[in-house]
Design a protein around this motif. Structure first.
Motif, PDB file in Angstrom:
ATOM      1  N   SER A 417       0.834  -1.206   0.000  1.00 59.25           N
ATOM      2  CA  SER A 417       0.000   0.000   0.000  1.00 59.25           C
ATOM      3  C   SER A 417       0.866   1.252   0.000  1.00 59.25           C
ATOM      4  O   SER A 417       0.514   2.255  -0.635  1.00 59.25           O
ATOM      5  CB  SER A 417      -0.944  -0.005   1.210  1.00 59.25           C
ATOM      6  N   HIS A 495      -4.219   4.566   2.024  1.00 60.36           N
ATOM      7  CA  HIS A 495      -4.824   5.006   0.778  1.00 60.36           C
ATOM      8  C   HIS A 495      -3.781   5.744  -0.064  1.00 60.36           C
ATOM      9  O   HIS A 495      -2.940   6.466   0.474  1.00 60.36           O
ATOM     10  CB  HIS A 495      -6.018   5.916   1.082  1.00 60.36           C
ATOM     11  N   TYR A 602      -7.491   7.488   6.038  1.00 61.96           N
ATOM     12  CA  TYR A 602      -6.489   7.213   5.022  1.00 61.96           C
ATOM     13  C   TYR A 602      -5.759   5.893   5.278  1.00 61.96           C
ATOM     14  O   TYR A 602      -4.886   5.518   4.497  1.00 61.96           O
ATOM     15  CB  TYR A 602      -5.453   8.339   4.968  1.00 61.96           C
ATOM     16  N   ALA A 852     -12.482   3.535   0.436  1.00 61.89           N
ATOM     17  CA  ALA A 852     -11.077   3.943   0.525  1.00 61.89           C
ATOM     18  C   ALA A 852     -10.898   5.157   1.406  1.00 61.89           C
ATOM     19  O   ALA A 852      -9.996   5.218   2.233  1.00 61.89           O
ATOM     20  CB  ALA A 852     -10.536   4.220  -0.873  1.00 61.89           C
ATOM     21  N   VAL A 853     -11.745   6.139   1.254  1.00 59.96           N
ATOM     22  CA  VAL A 853     -11.682   7.341   2.079  1.00 59.96           C
ATOM     23  C   VAL A 853     -13.083   7.614   2.591  1.00 59.96           C
ATOM     24  O   VAL A 853     -14.016   7.711   1.808  1.00 59.96           O
ATOM     25  CB  VAL A 853     -11.162   8.555   1.283  1.00 59.96           C
TER      26      VAL A 853
END
Length: 855
Positions: A417, A495, A602, A852-853
């Motif tokens: 990531s 993220h 995040y 994701a966010v």
């Protein structure tokens, strides 16, 4: 126009027929063998002489034998008492003195041998009859004994032995309402007359307490006492009934007679008449208490209404909370000022005052937070609400990932990531420390080698200083041109936009740190995981957001970005606390750097594998927090750091409302539990409402605060919110133990939280809440038992029982979580199957995969 309650009652036109007379000063304790003296007796005779024609004593030793002669000087008649119990030697002295007094003092009009000796079971009716006949042969003064009225009805042989019946009629102990007392007493008198026609009958004790607990429908009170006694005296005079009022003075030493024993006097312990004998009766003035409440309300309002702009509704809510707390404190002080404090009561006074301070701070802090969220302005300092210009450059970021015995596959996900970050100028330093197993090291080394030079791998052995020691080594391998240090835990996936969105905040050269919230990607594993995740969310979506508005966030060691210059100025990572992240963040703030927070998620890590791991993690945070308090307290003094007043206030109150409140709550629960045996075994009165009501009120504020804040700020469902409440309560004892350990131990080993299904998770105890189960079970059963034994519906007893049950909840929450963790209750599949069997419409019982966010 007066707003006080005014009551009319018949006047005592002459004087009382007789008053029970115990000539002891306020600090004396005759039950401990303390004697009185001539000076005290003379002063007390002078005090009662204007209000009575006669007095009744209960003993003829210990100095009280001086009373008849002194009373004669003021023209008072005396009924002399001889105390009788199982101590035969003392009984002989009492009887000898009483007979002697009856022979030498012409104002002695009666001799009462024993006081409720039959009722107390110290003598039988036959034994008392023999004793009375023996005394009658030695004196010409009428002889009797004092007993409650039904003893006389049950024992005609006793009536035959006495010269007259001395009946005690005290309807308070029968649970009679104050307005029915006089009629009830006259009716009892008439029953005695009917049972023993021609026998002289004296109501030797009649009265009503001015304070204390209710007994069924009997409710003590100053107005009630005044009205009952004045009405009875007038009726008795009109009917020609001889009577004696119990008693002349309040008796502070009589704390053993339940809560009312001290308050039967028509005068208080300072020998001031409690109520006028003529004219209207007016309730006690609470003027001084009201003034104190108002002053405290203003005092509590000032820090909450300090310089920060508030909306009208927010200001009204804050003022209401402050004045409510002020009234609460004032009433506590008023209670202790208007009640007698003796013996063990000093302990309850001290405890109530010690507990009151933290409780008031907790309630006000929560009220302030609730008012700000519910009625205040929207948060303005969140990163997403800042107007950040497009960056002119991309400062280099060095991301540090410390790993201690982490599963390689989990760590690879984290590294992947990071490698996908949408930012042009960064490096990552992966430091595996103190991990001797090559199988946990080499796969990670090999993987990093495939990702490029900007992904650095370090295997550090024998690292000192826990996580902080590893991070210091990572700094040594950091690129010289790196301006910002990012830190994430080994289990986190981030993220791609993490750096792109947050690094521009550092365009402001005064910003030293930017923090993003923790979140978790395994909340859907089980109901326990979901509850833990929801509990964490409360901190990150409520507390951190509000603290950020005044630049007072708590730094946590993942998903944070730190300006390298600020870190170096603060002394880098320190190993003298086990919460090196919060320690560093506080040091950065103390040096005057700004901090910022974002609610945007995040990064997502892994939750503790077990409830035991959850508790260990919370213990580490709390113990580390206590270490930080000890390390930094002097920097909160004026002029010792660049912290603003608002920052100091948030940090201090944050510690008090977390470490202090949880510790005080657990301590209060244990003290309440320890008091239960004294209530059952010794018949000691339960704590007064000034001790139990604050516990209940604080709990209600907690519930209101929790529900409102979660509904307003946390994106969750009612069921998950309930789980969060259970999880939050379940670690109260853990936090309290951490504070206790902080006092007891200088340094405790760093307790790593078990994650990822590794060997640490398997080492967790099979039942991680045994102390909580024992304490919670005892508190709950004690509360139920206290309520079940409340035969006379005493309100204070039920309040005490309710407080015990409330105090049991955090302990029981821990026990229930521990019990359910390994059962089907902690399995979503079992819940879905149960719903299907019941034919209910299928509903999603687990949280969806987080986007994701998330804002």
């Amino acid at each position: 126009m007066s707003m006080k309650t005014e009551v009319n009652a018949p006047a005592v036109t002459d004087r009382f027929s007789s008053l029970s007379f115990a000539p002891y000063g306020r600090g004396a304790d005759p039950d401990a063998g303390e004697a009185t003296n001539e000076k005290q007796i003379r002063a007390d005779v002078d005090a009662v002489a204007p209000y009575t024609r006669a007095i009744r004593t209960y003993s003829s030793t210990g100095g009280v034998e001086l009373t008849p002669a002194i009373a004669a000087e003021r023209g008072l008649k005396v009924t002399v008492g001889a105390w009788i119990d199982k101590n035969e030697a003392r009984n002989e002295r009492e009887l000898r003195n009483a007979v002697d007094l009856s022979r030498k003092n012409s104002n002695v009009e009666g001799l009462v041998v024993g006081n409720e000796a039959i009722f107390r079971g110290e003598k039988t009716a036959g034994e008392m009859a023999d004793l009375i006949r023996k005394v009658k042969r030695q004196t010409s003064t009428p002889v009797t004994t004092g007993e409650i009225w039904n003893v006389w009805l049950d024992h005609p042989e006793l009536v035959s032995a006495v010269d007259y019946i001395a009946a005690h009629i005290l309807p308070y102990w029968e649970g009679v309402p104050a307005e029915q007392v006089v009629d009830r007493s006259i009716d009892i008198y008439n029953r005695l007359r009917a049972a023993y026609p021609g026998k002289r009958i004296v109501i030797a004790e009649f009265g009503w307490p001015s304070a204390g607990y209710n007994r069924d429908a009997s409710v003590p009170g100053e107005l009630a006492q005044a009205k009952v006694i004045r009405t009875f005296a007038a009726r008795a005079e009109a009917l020609g009934i001889e009577y004696n009022i119990i008693e002349a003075f309040d008796a502070p030493w009589k704390s053993f007679e339940g809560s009312v024993g001290q308050y039967w006097g028509v005068m208080d312990a300072q020998r001031h008449l409690k109520f006028p004998l003529t004219g209207p009766l007016v309730e006690q003035s609470y003027g001084r208490t009201a003034i104190l409440a108002l002053l405290l309300g203003v005092l509590f309002s000032l820090p909450m209404l300090r310089g920060v702009p508030v909306t009208l509704s927010q200001g009204l809510a804050l003022s209401a909370a402050a004045n409510g707390a002020g009234a609460w404190v004032a009433l506590v002080f008023n209670y202790w000022l208007t009640h007698y404090v003796t013996g063990g009561n000093y302990i309850t006074v001290t405890l109530s005052l010690l507990l009151l301070g933290p409780l008031v701070l907790v309630v006000l802090y929560r009220a302030e937070e609730l008012a700000a969220v519910a009625f205040g302005r929207r948060p303005g300092r969140l990163v997403e609400n800042l107007r950040i210009a497009a960056p002119s450059r991309f400062p280099k970021v060095s991301i540090h990932i410390p790993a201690y015995r982490e599963p390689p596959e989990m760590l690879k996900q984290t590294i992947d990531s990071v490698a996908r970050l949408n930012y042009p100028n960064f490096e990552a330093v992966i430091i595996v420390n103190n991990t001797p197993d090559p199988a946990m090291v080499e796969p990670v080394r090999e993987y990093c080698a495939t990702l490029g030079a900007h992904i650095k791998f370090i295997n550090a052995e024998k690292v000192q200083g826990f996580k902080a020691g590893a991070l210091r080594i990572a700094l040594e391998h950091t690129a010289d041109d790196a301006e910002i240090i990012g830190v994430i835990d080994a289990d986190y996936t981030v993220h791609p936009d993490w750096l792109k969105d947050l690094v521009p905040v550092f365009e402001d050269p005064t910003v030293g740190l930017v923090q993003a919230p923790q979140d978790h990607r395994d909340g859907a594993v089980s109901p326990l995981h979901e509850a833990m995740n929801a509990e964490y969310a409360g901190f990150f979506d409520i507390g951190m957001v509000q603290r950020n508005e005044e630049d007072a966030i708590v730094v946590h060691g993942t998903m944070c970005l730190v300006r390298r210059a600020a870190m170096m100025e603060a002394g880098s990572w320190s190993s003298d606390t086990i919460c090196e992240d919060t320690d560093l963040g506080l040091s950065i703030a103390e040096n005057g750097w700004k901090t910022h927070y974002t609610r945007v998620r995040y990064g997502w890590g892994l939750l503790p594998d077990t409830f035991e791991a959850f508790k260990k993690q919370r213990h580490r945070w709390a113990y580390g927090g206590f270490q930080i308090v000890k390390k930094h307290w002097n920097r909160f003094l004026p002029g010792h750091s660049r912290l603003t007043t608002a920052q100091r206030r948030h940090f201090l109150l944050g510690w008090v409302t977390w470490l202090g409140a949880e510790s005080v709550g657990a301590l209060a629960a244990i003290l309440s539990l320890l008091f239960v045996p004294f209530v059952f075994a010794l018949g000691i009165a339960v704590p007064a409402h000034v001790l139990t009501l604050p516990i209940i009120a604080t709990f209600l504020v907690y519930v209101l605060h929790f529900i409102a804040m979660y509904r307003l700020r946390v994106a969750t469902t009612p069921l998950r919110m309930l789980g969060a409440a259970f999880a939050a309560m379940a670690v109260q004892f853990t936090v309290a133990k951490a504070v206790y350990d902080g006092f007891r131990y200088k340094d405790l080993a760093f307790a790593r939280t078990a994650k990822g299904g590794n060997w640490l998770a398997g080492a967790a105890r099979s039942f991680p809440a045994l102390p909580e189960a024992i304490i919670g079970g005892l508190l709950f059963t004690s509360g139920v038992a206290v309520h079940m034994q409340n035969w006379h519906a005493v309100r204070e007893i039920d309040l005490y029982a309710l407080a015990l049950v409330i105090q049991s909840l955090p302990f029981l929450a821990a026990a229930l979580i521990a019990l359910g963790e390994g059962s089907k209750l902690n399995d979503f599949a079992a819940w879905r199957a149960a719903r299907a069997r019941l034919g209910l419409v299928p509903r999603r019982l687990r949280a969806p995969t987080p986007p994701a966010v998330v804002e």
